[in-house]
Design an enzyme around this catalytic site. Structure first.
Site, PDB file in Angstrom:
ATOM      1  N   ASP A 105      -1.908  -6.524  -4.247  1.00  0.00           N
ATOM      2  CA  ASP A 105      -2.809  -5.357  -4.318  1.00  0.00           C
ATOM      3  C   ASP A 105      -3.207  -5.342  -2.491  1.00  0.00           C
ATOM      4  O   ASP A 105      -4.008  -6.067  -2.126  1.00  0.00           O
ATOM      5  CB  ASP A 105      -3.930  -6.054  -5.283  1.00  0.00           C
ATOM      6  CG  ASP A 105      -4.877  -4.711  -5.338  1.00  0.00           C
ATOM      7  OD1 ASP A 105      -4.729  -3.587  -5.072  1.00  0.00           O
ATOM      8  OD2 ASP A 105      -5.805  -4.800  -5.506  1.00  0.00           O
ATOM      9  N   ASP A 314      -3.110   2.862  -1.330  1.00  0.00           N
ATOM     10  CA  ASP A 314      -3.477   1.531  -2.308  1.00  0.00           C
ATOM     11  C   ASP A 314      -2.283   1.569  -3.210  1.00  0.00           C
ATOM     12  O   ASP A 314      -1.985   2.410  -3.932  1.00  0.00           O
ATOM     13  CB  ASP A 314      -4.604   1.887  -2.750  1.00  0.00           C
ATOM     14  CG  ASP A 314      -4.784   0.726  -3.810  1.00  0.00           C
ATOM     15  OD1 ASP A 314      -4.496  -0.391  -3.580  1.00  0.00           O
ATOM     16  OD2 ASP A 314      -5.827   0.984  -4.805  1.00  0.00           O
TER      17      ASP A 314
END
Length: 432
Positions: A105, A314
């Site tokens: 992440d 992201d």
């Protein structure tokens, strides 16, 4: 973002031509199969393709980001695999190593995983990490400088004077445990004294296959920052597209830590430094659809100068989120260019959908960043949500704009934290 459990790994040697993007120095490659591949031990035959994609897209509305999110020489290579819309990294913790498949992440710094003994747990499909079985596990003292410096995680002293943490997420989920150090194995490279969280209690929505987080943000205690003494502060990934049918491939995406030569036809844009340092901010200028340029602007004051660092990149978010005014103009331009009759999303998640057979033409679509023009393919713009139905993979949002992973697929993307530059190169990620 999601988490998952161990899948079978195969080691391969990959050759490149002189004009290819290539890793510099040693390269460590671990090939992983897709979470939903028929070869995966976690393949769920009871779920349809539409159900898998629907779950993925729903998470773009309730994406479990930390509440502290913005509101106003050597190369180590591992693989990431898509898990219902997010991507996972195969790693091992401890000595002897205990394998974990956790979310990779870029929107988080702090790495954590489920540990024994778990006093309040969700059901797991894989064994929990047991610190008692590792000779290198070491909890951190709450009076240590490391504990005091953990700015992105709420820390406190436990009754045993260990550094406790509390990670809160925007959907109301929470994880608590002990900040510790442990040996991490990435590919076949052993990384000692990595700071991470051993979690013993959970509250909220966690899936049985979730196995933790590997934080790849820009903060001081992300994995990328912690290994900068061993490799340059750079990492790259290339995400394979979602399939168009119920047949899932065992192809894997690639993630590389360290130097990587992108070769020709690469474009770059500055990474804009902001507080907190976790998120990778870039300056987004707008879209082109065919010959039509659509520029981002302040909804209340169109003459206001463009805000630097107005978008984050992201890997843990599925859909791309845009300011409402820009979204409306972009959606209208796509409608006009496709010139087909829209239909409703069967899951009532996305705003603009078509029968795949009716999308006979697709204009050239480009995302414009400061100094970089990134061309999007059909798969970056329209996502197959069920058999024969494609939907617009973007959402209007009043929060900070986010470039999600659908828009990133089949692009080699490099994060250079030493020179504060983000690179893009159109790439067939299945062949990398």
């Amino acid at each position: 973002m999601t988490f998952s459990s161990l899948v079978v790994a195969i080691t391969l040697t990959i050759s490149y031509t002189a004009t290819s993007s290539v890793a510099i120095g040693d390269t460590f490659t671990v090939n992983l199969i897709h979470r939903d591949s028929v070869d995966s031990p976690f393949y769920d035959r009871s779920m349809s393709f539409a159900q898998r994609m629907g779950h993925s897209l729903q998470r773009s509305f309730i994406n479990a980001k930390q509440l502290s999110c913005y509101k106003n020489g050597s190369t180590y290579q591992a693989d990431t695999i898509p898990d219902h819309g997010e991507f996972l990294l195969n790693i091992s913790y401890g000595n002897p190593p205990q394998k974990v498949l956790a979310i990779a992440d870029t929107g988080s710094d702090f790495s954590w995983m489920p540990c024994k003994p778990c006093t309040k747990c969700y059901k797991h499909t894989a064994p929990l990490f047991d610190p008692k079985n590792s000779s290198t596990y070491q909890p951190i003292d709450c009076e240590s400088e490391t504990c005091k410096a953990m700015g992105m995680v709420a820390t406190n002293c436990t009754t045993t004077k260990e550094c406790g943490f509390l990670s809160l997420y925007a959907d109301g989920s929470a994880s608590t445990g002990i900040v510790s150090t442990e040996t991490m194995t990435l590919g076949d490279r052993v990384l000692p004294n990595i700071v991470f969280g051993c979690s013993f209690t959970y509250d909220g929505v966690f899936q049985p296959t979730w196995g933790g987080i590997v934080g790849l943000g820009g903060g001081d205690y992300s994995l990328v920052s912690q290994i900068r003494t061993l490799v340059p502060g750079k990492f790259s990934y290339c995400l394979i597209p979602y399939p168009h049918t119920n047949e899932f491939s065992n192809k894997s995406s690639k993630m590389i830590f360290g130097d990587f030569d992108f070769g020709p036809n690469v474009v770059t844009t500055p990474l804009v430094q902001k507080i907190p340092k976790t998120y990778y901010h870039v300056t987004f200028e707008g879209f082109s659809v065919g010959d039509k340029r659509i520029c981002i602007s302040d909804d209340l004051n169109s003459t206001k100068p463009l805000l630097k660092g107005n978008m984050i990149v992201d890997s843990g978010t599925t859909l791309t989120k845009l300011p409402p005014k820009l979204y409306d103009e972009f959606e209208t331009a796509i409608k006009e260019a496709i010139n087909a009759r829209p239909i409703k999303d069967p899951d009532q998640v996305l705003n603009l959908c078509y029968r795949s057979s009716k999308v006979t033409k697709m204009p050239k679509v480009t995302m414009h960043f400061d100094g970089a023009d990134v061309e999007l393919s059909l798969d970056n713009v329209l996502v197959t949500v069920s058999k024969g139905i494609m939907c617009f993979g973007f959402l209007p949002s009043s929060d900070l704009a986010v470039m999600g992973n659908i828009a990133q697929m089949n692009h080699l993307i490099g994060f250079d934290l030493e020179n504060n530059v983000l690179s893009f190169k159109s790439t067939d990620c299945e062949r990398l």
